[in-house]
Design a protein around this motif. Sequence first.
Motif, PDB file in Angstrom:
ATOM      1  N   HIS A   1     -20.770 -58.082  28.819  1.00 19.02           N
ATOM      2  CA  HIS A   1     -19.859 -58.933  29.606  1.00 19.02           C
ATOM      3  C   HIS A   1     -20.603 -59.262  30.894  1.00 19.02           C
ATOM      4  CE1 HIS A   1     -16.152 -58.199  27.114  1.00 19.02           C
ATOM      5  NE2 HIS A   1     -17.020 -57.327  26.623  1.00 19.02           N
TER       6      HIS A   1
ATOM      7  N   ARG B   1     -26.739 -55.711  38.586  1.00 16.21           N
ATOM      8  CA  ARG B   1     -25.988 -54.441  38.548  1.00 16.21           C
ATOM      9  C   ARG B   1     -25.546 -54.210  37.115  1.00 16.21           C
ATOM     10  NH1 ARG B   1     -20.454 -52.691  39.572  1.00 16.21           N
ATOM     11  NH2 ARG B   1     -19.741 -54.846  39.738  1.00 16.21           N
TER      12      ARG B   1
ATOM     13  N   THR C   1     -23.265 -51.820  34.482  1.00 15.18           N
ATOM     14  CA  THR C   1     -22.301 -50.758  34.218  1.00 15.18           C
ATOM     15  C   THR C   1     -22.256 -50.582  32.705  1.00 15.18           C
ATOM     16  OG1 THR C   1     -20.543 -52.416  34.371  1.00 15.18           O
ATOM     17  CG2 THR C   1     -20.890 -51.032  36.303  1.00 15.18           C
ATOM     18  N   TYR C   2     -21.802 -49.407  32.258  1.00 16.95           N
ATOM     19  CA  TYR C   2     -21.954 -49.086  30.824  1.00 16.95           C
ATOM     20  C   TYR C   2     -20.804 -48.230  30.333  1.00 16.95           C
ATOM     21  CZ  TYR C   2     -24.455 -47.628  26.567  1.00 16.95           C
ATOM     22  OH  TYR C   2     -24.836 -47.420  25.260  1.00 16.95           O
ATOM     23  N   GLU C   3     -20.322 -48.540  29.149  1.00 20.02           N
ATOM     24  CA  GLU C   3     -19.378 -47.634  28.488  1.00 20.02           C
ATOM     25  C   GLU C   3     -19.725 -47.549  27.005  1.00 20.02           C
ATOM     26  OE1 GLU C   3     -15.241 -49.287  27.660  1.00 20.02           O
ATOM     27  OE2 GLU C   3     -15.948 -50.764  29.140  1.00 20.02           O
TER      28      GLU C   3
ATOM     29  N   GLU D   1     -23.313 -42.923  27.007  1.00 22.13           N
ATOM     30  CA  GLU D   1     -22.898 -43.109  28.412  1.00 22.13           C
ATOM     31  C   GLU D   1     -23.179 -41.831  29.216  1.00 22.13           C
ATOM     32  OE1 GLU D   1     -18.789 -44.215  28.558  1.00 22.13           O
ATOM     33  OE2 GLU D   1     -18.678 -44.030  30.748  1.00 22.13           O
TER      34      GLU D   1
ATOM     35  N   HIS E   1     -23.953 -59.334  37.192  1.00 19.05           N
ATOM     36  CA  HIS E   1     -23.360 -58.066  36.764  1.00 19.05           C
ATOM     37  C   HIS E   1     -23.320 -58.050  35.246  1.00 19.05           C
ATOM     38  CE1 HIS E   1     -19.544 -55.454  36.133  1.00 19.05           C
ATOM     39  NE2 HIS E   1     -20.622 -54.732  36.021  1.00 19.05           N
TER      40      HIS E   1
ATOM     41  N   HIS F   1     -21.948 -55.810  32.243  1.00 20.13           N
ATOM     42  CA  HIS F   1     -21.182 -54.649  31.779  1.00 20.13           C
ATOM     43  C   HIS F   1     -21.433 -54.502  30.280  1.00 20.13           C
ATOM     44  CE1 HIS F   1     -18.304 -51.512  31.501  1.00 20.13           C
ATOM     45  NE2 HIS F   1     -17.644 -52.154  30.558  1.00 20.13           N
TER      46      HIS F   1
ATOM     47  N   LYS G   1     -20.819 -52.759  26.697  1.00 25.82           N
ATOM     48  CA  LYS G   1     -19.897 -51.946  25.887  1.00 25.82           C
ATOM     49  C   LYS G   1     -20.610 -51.664  24.588  1.00 25.82           C
ATOM     50  CE  LYS G   1     -15.451 -53.793  27.406  1.00 25.82           C
ATOM     51  NZ  LYS G   1     -14.180 -54.374  26.951  1.00 25.82           N
TER      52      LYS G   1
END
Length: 358
Positions: free
Chosen positions: A37, A53, A55-57, A61, A96, A98, A100
């Motif tokens: 995303h 930047r 972010t990670y899920e 993780e 950014h 993200h 998943k």
Amino acid sequence: MSTMAQSFVIKTPCSSANIGPGFDVIGLALSMYLELHVTVTPSTESKQPLNCRITYEGEGEGTDEISLDPEVNLITRVALYVLRCHDQRAFPAETHVHIKNPIPLGRGLGSSGAAVVAGVMLGKEVGQLHHLTGERLFDFCLMIERHPDNVGAALFGGFVGTYLKPLTPEDTARVEIPLSEVLPAPAGGIDTGIRPPEPPHGIGHHIKFPWAQEIKAVAIIPEFEVPTAKAREVLPAQYPRNDVTFNLQRIALLPVALGQSPPDPELIYLAMQDKLHQPYRQTLIPGLTEIVESMTPATQPGLLGVCLSGAGPTILALATSNFEEIANRIISKFKENKIVCNWKVLEPAEGTTVVRTR
Ligand SMILES: Nc1ncnc2c1ncn2[C@@H]1O[C@H](COP(=O)(O)OP(=O)(O)OP(=O)(O)O)[C@@H](O)[C@H]1O
Ligand SMILES: N[C@@H](CCO)C(=O)O
């Protein structure tokens, strides 16, 4: 570059390579997806390294396997490779990403192939490199993951045969450039200014095979990892001629057998046998030979065939029904070696897509 904020989602399927005899040739995209995303918000000043930047899920993780540093993370590092081949040194400020990721790492379901394909697509999108076609993106993927089966399936989707074309001596030399030069080691945020080697054109190609819609893929996923590099080290440099002939006979059947509706279980079972990689990988995957040999369509209703998924340790059973029973039989075989597994029913998937959300 656009001055408007933009956001989009890149969706890339996992994949199972080889499907028995098709070592480094056959790939099957499956319905579990890595998603990026991405939001790009124009800004004159970014405090993020390389303006990005992460972010990670999901799988991995919080572990050392997944870095949130854009210079280290496989996905963003690949995107940077594409950008730098086009004289863009960093992500547009401010990006950014993200991530998943439900694809388990190092299990033979093409997590790295999906990461490479998504990374190449990320480079194309943030760099607004609209001229890059699917075939050209494949060239970039192949500079990084050098067997075409997983990346071919993840990029183009479906059930594919992939192949590499002979290149000129100069282009061959470019493909053989060590990976450390294609994806330079992180330089602690310092931009060395070096332009990475661009891929030659037309390194790899693919062809789509039909897939009978009744056939589903049951993935039995052990809880331990087998890094692909390690699973390739156990393979011999040379093979007995009879073993090569054995695989050639089966690879001639496989795409036809899996495209026929209704499926012929005896033919598929035969077509999924292998002598080039699975027997050698038994040393890394306890019980592998017994699992592959112990079940047949005659003893297991609904079963069509069993193979190692990619470099393993996941086992892929193709079946038309009785998925849970089939999975439980394989799980109980692993249990004899004290190995715990998860399982999922997956279906063939389309390739990588980009959906604009703003
Ligand atoms: N979403 C991701 N983000 C960042 N790195 C990833 C991601 N997915 C995979 N990787 C990297 O790829 C490594 C796993 O690659 P490896 O080739 O060993 O296994 P695989 O691709 O899951 O299996 P196979 O190639 O047999 O299908 C991970 O350890 C990690 O470094
Ligand atoms: N064809 C590759 C796939 C790795 O996922 C191998 O079997 O090593």
